[in-house]
Design an enzyme around this catalytic site. Structure first.
Site, PDB file in Angstrom:
ATOM      1  N   CYS A   1      26.820  40.800  43.557  1.00  0.00           N
ATOM      2  CA  CYS A   1      27.487  39.532  43.686  1.00  0.00           C
ATOM      3  C   CYS A   1      29.067  39.501  44.258  1.00  0.00           C
ATOM      4  O   CYS A   1      29.668  40.451  43.713  1.00  0.00           O
ATOM      5  CB  CYS A   1      27.544  38.613  42.287  1.00  0.00           C
ATOM      6  SG  CYS A   1      28.804  37.232  42.177  1.00  0.00           S
ATOM      7  N   SER A   2      29.358  38.766  45.312  1.00  0.00           N
ATOM      8  CA  SER A   2      30.500  39.115  45.721  1.00  0.00           C
ATOM      9  C   SER A   2      31.881  38.888  44.979  1.00  0.00           C
ATOM     10  O   SER A   2      32.631  39.643  45.103  1.00  0.00           O
ATOM     11  CB  SER A   2      30.951  38.243  47.078  1.00  0.00           C
ATOM     12  OG  SER A   2      30.833  36.698  46.836  1.00  0.00           O
TER      13      SER A   2
END
Length: 108
Positions: free
Chosen positions: A81-82
């Site tokens: 997940c960024s």
């Protein structure tokens, strides 16, 4: 489902094992994961907080719950997940010890 965090101003975070996510009690904010390496690695793939609840620190609380869960179950974490890789870990480098090492990626 198991309660992970809650009380004293901290939102209740629930581990929804069947749904493969950590989520708020109302299920509106969540962190999705995939299990890899025979269940030994949590790949944290997506964090979502609805617009009406942004700015309350929910993404951070969800991420801490996931990292605490991984740590207490001797799991490693892949921060796909960024938000987790680009924001959370930058602000909380102490959690890097739980992150799956790149040189072990061939084992996935």
């Amino acid at each position: 489902m198991a309660n992970i965090v809650g009380g004293a101003g901290i939102p209740m975070i629930v581990w929804n094992e069947e749904g493969k996510r950590f989520e708020t009690n109302d299920k509106e904010a969540y962190l999705e994961y995939k299990l890899k390496n025979n269940g030994k690695v949590l790949d944290l793939v997506h964090t979502y907080v609805p617009p009406s609840k942004r700015g309350l620190g929910l993404a951070s609380h969800l991420t801490v719950a996931a990292f605490n869960h991984a740590n207490s179950h001797s799991l490693s974490v892949i921060p796909s997940c960024s938000y987790i890789s680009g924001t959370f870990l930058v602000k909380n480098p102490s959690w890097n010890s739980v992150v799956y090492k790149e040189n072990d990626a061939s084992n996935l």
